[in-house]
Design an enzyme around this catalytic site. Structure first.
Site, PDB file in Angstrom:
ATOM      1  N   ASN A  37      35.895  50.519  38.480  1.00  0.00           N
ATOM      2  CA  ASN A  37      35.744  50.386  40.144  1.00  0.00           C
ATOM      3  C   ASN A  37      37.367  50.632  40.866  1.00  0.00           C
ATOM      4  OD1 ASN A  37      35.521  48.601  42.177  1.00  0.00           O
ATOM      5  ND2 ASN A  37      35.561  46.420  41.525  1.00  0.00           N
ATOM      6  N   HIS A 122      31.334  31.585  37.629  1.00  0.00           N
ATOM      7  CA  HIS A 122      32.443  32.130  39.094  1.00  0.00           C
ATOM      8  C   HIS A 122      32.347  30.824  40.046  1.00  0.00           C
ATOM      9  CE1 HIS A 122      34.849  35.729  37.967  1.00  0.00           C
ATOM     10  NE2 HIS A 122      34.096  35.444  36.639  1.00  0.00           N
ATOM     11  N   ARG A 147      34.956  29.346  35.549  1.00  0.00           N
ATOM     12  CA  ARG A 147      35.501  30.181  35.876  1.00  0.00           C
ATOM     13  C   ARG A 147      35.696  28.930  36.857  1.00  0.00           C
ATOM     14  NH1 ARG A 147      37.715  35.185  36.917  1.00  0.00           N
ATOM     15  NH2 ARG A 147      36.990  34.978  39.422  1.00  0.00           N
ATOM     16  N   TYR A 159      43.017  35.579  44.762  1.00  0.00           N
ATOM     17  CA  TYR A 159      42.127  36.358  43.854  1.00  0.00           C
ATOM     18  C   TYR A 159      40.884  35.228  43.450  1.00  0.00           C
ATOM     19  CZ  TYR A 159      39.696  37.568  40.268  1.00  0.00           C
ATOM     20  OH  TYR A 159      39.073  37.632  39.055  1.00  0.00           O
ATOM     21  N   ASP A 210      41.443  31.755  36.196  1.00  0.00           N
ATOM     22  CA  ASP A 210      41.691  33.591  36.086  1.00  0.00           C
ATOM     23  C   ASP A 210      43.289  33.619  35.789  1.00  0.00           C
ATOM     24  OD1 ASP A 210      42.472  36.514  35.053  1.00  0.00           O
ATOM     25  OD2 ASP A 210      40.299  36.725  35.989  1.00  0.00           O
ATOM     26  N   HIS A 212      45.222  36.422  36.589  1.00  0.00           N
ATOM     27  CA  HIS A 212      45.304  38.038  37.133  1.00  0.00           C
ATOM     28  C   HIS A 212      46.440  38.229  36.569  1.00  0.00           C
ATOM     29  CE1 HIS A 212      42.730  41.002  39.233  1.00  0.00           C
ATOM     30  NE2 HIS A 212      41.389  40.663  38.518  1.00  0.00           N
ATOM     31  N   GLU A 236      43.367  32.970  31.670  1.00  0.00           N
ATOM     32  CA  GLU A 236      43.059  34.371  31.279  1.00  0.00           C
ATOM     33  C   GLU A 236      44.020  35.518  32.334  1.00  0.00           C
ATOM     34  OE1 GLU A 236      39.037  35.079  32.705  1.00  0.00           O
ATOM     35  OE2 GLU A 236      39.828  37.639  34.008  1.00  0.00           O
ATOM     36  N   GLU A 262      40.458  42.353  29.423  1.00  0.00           N
ATOM     37  CA  GLU A 262      39.638  43.084  30.417  1.00  0.00           C
ATOM     38  C   GLU A 262      40.256  45.036  30.791  1.00  0.00           C
ATOM     39  OE1 GLU A 262      39.228  40.426  33.567  1.00  0.00           O
ATOM     40  OE2 GLU A 262      39.922  41.564  35.267  1.00  0.00           O
ATOM     41  N   ARG A 283      39.190  40.174  25.794  1.00  0.00           N
ATOM     42  CA  ARG A 283      38.135  40.454  26.664  1.00  0.00           C
ATOM     43  C   ARG A 283      38.451  41.561  27.074  1.00  0.00           C
ATOM     44  NH1 ARG A 283      36.351  37.056  30.648  1.00  0.00           N
ATOM     45  NH2 ARG A 283      37.093  38.280  32.190  1.00  0.00           N
ATOM     46  N   ASP A 316      30.748  44.245  38.611  1.00  0.00           N
ATOM     47  CA  ASP A 316      31.341  45.952  38.555  1.00  0.00           C
ATOM     48  C   ASP A 316      30.789  46.232  36.938  1.00  0.00           C
ATOM     49  OD1 ASP A 316      33.856  44.297  38.646  1.00  0.00           O
ATOM     50  OD2 ASP A 316      35.039  45.197  38.002  1.00  0.00           O
ATOM     51  N   GLU A 339      31.393  36.419  30.320  1.00  0.00           N
ATOM     52  CA  GLU A 339      31.443  35.798  31.296  1.00  0.00           C
ATOM     53  C   GLU A 339      30.100  37.569  32.097  1.00  0.00           C
ATOM     54  OE1 GLU A 339      34.370  38.659  33.552  1.00  0.00           O
ATOM     55  OE2 GLU A 339      34.677  37.295  35.252  1.00  0.00           O
ATOM     56  N   TRP A 402      48.434  42.473  41.091  1.00  0.00           N
ATOM     57  CA  TRP A 402      46.877  42.397  41.813  1.00  0.00           C
ATOM     58  C   TRP A 402      45.845  41.428  41.149  1.00  0.00           C
ATOM     59  CZ3 TRP A 402      41.466  42.988  41.564  1.00  0.00           C
ATOM     60  CH2 TRP A 402      40.914  42.219  42.392  1.00  0.00           C
TER      61      TRP A 402
HETATM   62  O1  EZ4 Z   1      39.420  41.419  38.994  1.00  0.00           O
HETATM   63  O2  EZ4 Z   1      36.360  43.523  37.373  1.00  0.00           O
HETATM   64  O3  EZ4 Z   1      37.905  38.405  35.474  1.00  0.00           O
HETATM   65  N1  EZ4 Z   1      36.901  39.032  36.213  1.00  0.00           N
HETATM   66  C1  EZ4 Z   1      37.988  39.866  36.767  1.00  0.00           C
HETATM   67  C2  EZ4 Z   1      37.220  40.610  37.977  1.00  0.00           C
HETATM   68  C3  EZ4 Z   1      38.192  41.900  38.171  1.00  0.00           C
HETATM   69  C4  EZ4 Z   1      37.360  42.814  38.783  1.00  0.00           C
HETATM   70  C5  EZ4 Z   1      38.194  44.166  38.905  1.00  0.00           C
HETATM   71  O4  EZ4 Z   1      37.268  44.772  39.176  1.00  0.00           O
HETATM   72  O5  EZ4 Z   1      39.499  39.770  36.719  1.00  0.00           O
HETATM   73  O6  EZ4 Z   1      37.223  39.944  38.641  1.00  0.00           O
HETATM   74 CO    CO Z   2      39.615  38.744  34.754  1.00  0.00          CO
END
Ligand code: EZ4
Ligand code: CO
Length: 402
Positions: A37, A122, A147, A159, A210, A212, A236, A262, A283, A316, A339, A402
């Site tokens: 992505n 989600h 989630r 996010y 998450d 992130h 996560e 991830e 993940r 993605d 997921e 991010w």
């Molecule tokens: O931000 O796949 O757990 N899922 C995530 C996703 C990621 C995207 C980034 O391309 O964290 O939403």
């Molecule tokens: Co994630």
């Protein structure tokens, strides 16, 4: 069974996907997801400009040897672009091997270890009241795990929260959107969200969240501790995990389970996390961690340390990746959760597939191979559109994860 063609297909049915299609001299075809992505064309070039010509004439049945050839043969090892390109080749060759054998790939991996693959969806919304409605929608659809992400008071955007509830897509502009983040506001708000959700839905629903990559280890320890009364299945990516050692500090402070991986490209990104039991779920996923061959290696290592799989499955990751993931998920002994963000109807039409959702579970296709394909004519109607993931700054302007 020689490879006679390998095509790299870039398409944007709402979002960008890169797919490799390999063709053999006996007419079999296999597909592999190569989508990274925000950096899609780098992988497309890696394949087109450097890999395809070396594939032509190779024996398509030699999956392990081809993996080693691309990994060791490049000299430059690891990294997301390289490992995504290798994953695409590997996945396509497993698809071909399944078709040649007349079996779904999960049979070649040892057969079923379970009846279905438990998935989580989600639920997201700006406010807690709204997110309760979103969680209820997933429960009504049959999901057993959800989630939960909400907005944070005082922050313009967060996010995981989007207007389109089913098809969240963070890569929203050709030049990265700028977001603003405050750890203080987030840590003050989040426990109250889960208090409400747990109170509303009772103990049976599995809840996830998450982070992130936004916290330091001690902040993550505090978050995990504050969420313990609400018994999450996992938090996560609590911290950026380049520093695998840092997870020890989180472990000293909380029993909330942790899922990471991830963005990992391979086993060397998570070796310490697994062997020191610093995480509970890994993940890593087929497309970004070197394909079925390498991800199985990671999952086998994880099984020795009671770490379960929890593969990334955002939108993605194309239906080709999701198909491949499900064959692994159904076969491995240490599956945890998968997921599952639904793809749009446009994406589903470009990638016809045989997996299906029922009552909270995904079921892999029983067709030979992976049970997924790409409609190249339809794909050609959706040209690539530049799209980047956002960046994140603290309130004083400092660039943050991010
Ligand atoms: O931000 O796949 O757990 N899922 C995530 C996703 C990621 C995207 C980034 O391309 O964290 O939403
Ligand atoms: Co994630």
């Amino acid at each position: 069974m020689k490879i006679v063609d390998a095509r790299v297909i870039v398409t944007c049915p709402g979002r960008n996907f890169v797919t490799l299609k390999i063709v053999t001299d006996d007419g079999l075809t296999g597909v592999g997801d190569a989508t990274l992505n925000g950096r899609e064309l780098a992988v497309a070039s890696y394949l087109r400009d450097h890999v395809v010509r070396a594939l032509i004439g190779r024996d398509a049945s030699r999956i392990e040897d081809t993996w080693q050839y691309l990994y060791k043969g490049a000299y430059w090892r690891r990294g997301p672009v390289t490992m995504t390109a290798i994953a695409a080749v590997d996945t396509a060759l497993w698809d071909i091997k399944g078709k040649a054998a007349g079996m779904p790939v999960y049979q070649l991996l040892g057969g079923r270890s379970r009846e279905g693959v438990t998935v989580y969806g989600h639920a997201n919304a700006e406010t807690v009241d709204e997110v309760l409605v979103e969680v209820a929608r997933y429960v009504d659809l049959g999901y057993k795990a959800v989630r939960v992400q909400t907005g944070v008071p005082g922050l313009a955007s967060t996010y995981g929260v989007s207007g389109d509830k089913m098809f969240y897509e963070p890569a929203d502009a050709s030049v990265p959107t700028e977001n603003v983040w405050s750890t203080e506001r987030y840590l003050a708000h989040t426990p109250g969200v889960f208090a409400r959700v747990r109170d509303e839905f009772g103990p049976g629903l599995r809840l996830l969240h998450d982070v992130h990559h936004r916290l330091t280890p001690i902040e993550a320890g505090r978050l995990g501790k504050s969420l313990e009364p609400y018994a999450l299945t996992w938090i996560e990516d609590p911290t950026p995990a380049e520093l695998q050692d840092s997870l020890r500090l989180i472990r000293q402070h909380t029993t909330t389970p942790i899922a990471i991986g991830e963005i990992f490209s391979g086993v060397w990104d998570c070796q310490q996390l697994i062997t020191e039991q610093l995480i509970d779920y890994i993940r890593a996923t087929v497309v970004h961690a070197g394909g079925i061959t390498h991800l199985r290696r990671i999952f086998d290592l994880a099984a020795l340390y009671q770490v379960r799989s929890g593969s990334h499955g955002a939108t993605d990751l194309s239906p080709v990746c999701m198909s491949a993931a499900l064959h692994l998920d159904i076969a491995i002994p240490n599956f945890g959760l998968q997921e599952y963000m639904r793809h749009t109807p446009e994406t589903d039409a470009v990638f016809p597939h045989g997996y299906h959702f029922a009552d909270g579970y995904l079921h892999p296709s029983d067709e030979p191979g992976l049970g997924v394909d790409i409609d190249e004519e339809l794909a050609a109607q959706y040209p690539y559109r530049a799209a980047a993931l956002p960046v994140n700054r603290l309130e004083d302007g400092t660039l943050h994860s991010w």
